[in-house]
Design a protein around this motif. Structure first.
Motif, short mmCIF file in Angstrom:
data_model
loop_
_atom_site.label_atom_id
_atom_site.label_comp_id
_atom_site.label_asym_id
_atom_site.label_seq_id
_atom_site.Cartn_x
_atom_site.Cartn_y
_atom_site.Cartn_z
N HIS A 45 33.18 7.74 74.80
CA HIS A 45 34.04 6.54 74.93
C HIS A 45 34.75 6.60 76.28
CE1 HIS A 45 37.34 3.75 74.22
NE2 HIS A 45 36.70 3.31 73.14
N GLU A 63 36.40 1.46 64.85
CA GLU A 63 35.35 0.44 64.87
C GLU A 63 34.24 0.80 65.86
OE1 GLU A 63 34.72 -2.32 62.95
OE2 GLU A 63 36.30 -1.39 61.75
N TRP A 64 34.62 1.31 67.02
CA TRP A 64 33.67 1.65 68.07
C TRP A 64 32.65 2.68 67.58
CZ3 TRP A 64 32.79 6.34 70.53
CH2 TRP A 64 32.01 6.30 71.69
N LYS A 74 31.60 3.29 64.57
CA LYS A 74 30.76 2.86 63.44
C LYS A 74 29.33 2.53 63.85
CE LYS A 74 34.24 1.20 60.22
NZ LYS A 74 34.76 0.02 59.50
N SER A 75 29.14 1.97 65.03
CA SER A 75 27.79 1.59 65.45
C SER A 75 27.02 2.78 66.03
CB SER A 75 27.85 0.47 66.49
OG SER A 75 28.48 0.93 67.67
N ARG A 76 27.67 3.94 66.12
CA ARG A 76 27.05 5.09 66.77
C ARG A 76 26.74 6.26 65.84
NH1 ARG A 76 29.89 2.10 70.07
NH2 ARG A 76 29.32 1.96 72.25
N LYS A 86 27.18 6.21 58.25
CA LYS A 86 28.38 5.78 57.53
C LYS A 86 29.23 6.95 57.05
CE LYS A 86 29.96 2.62 53.96
NZ LYS A 86 29.60 1.60 52.99
N TRP A 99 31.81 8.05 59.60
CA TRP A 99 32.86 7.16 60.08
C TRP A 99 34.21 7.85 59.94
CZ3 TRP A 99 31.50 1.73 57.65
CH2 TRP A 99 30.31 1.27 58.22
#
Length: 85
Positions: free
Chosen positions: A13, A53-54, A56-58, A61, A64
């Motif tokens: 990030h 949130e960032w 979650k796509s990486r 589940k 998270w």
């Protein structure tokens, strides 16, 4: 859950300078919680929720950051450089 794996993702990030992940128990399940050092230039401009949130796509589940994201000034480390959990 591998804390080191999540820490590596968090360090991708652009606003995170350092990170440590620990497992916490919520409702009899273990979930990851991240302790994050935000770069000085963006302090106050990024929220823990945005980081949750960032990621979650990486990650899958079950990885998270359900345990939350907490901003800290520094991650405690041993002399060897290993994170002191």
């Amino acid at each position: 859950m591998s804390p080191a794996e999540l820490e590596a993702v968090l360090l991708e990030h652009e606003h995170i300078a350092d990170a440590a992940v620990v497992g916490i128990t919520l409702h009899n399940e273990e979930w990851p919680r991240a302790y994050v050092v935000i770069q000085d230039a963006v302090k106050g401009k990024v929220t823990p929720g945005e980081i949750q949130e960032w990621i979650k796509s990486r990650v899958a589940k079950h990885k998270w950051l359900v345990g939350g994201v907490t901003f800290v000034d520094e991650i405690p480390k041993l002399a060897s450089g290993k994170i002191q959990r």
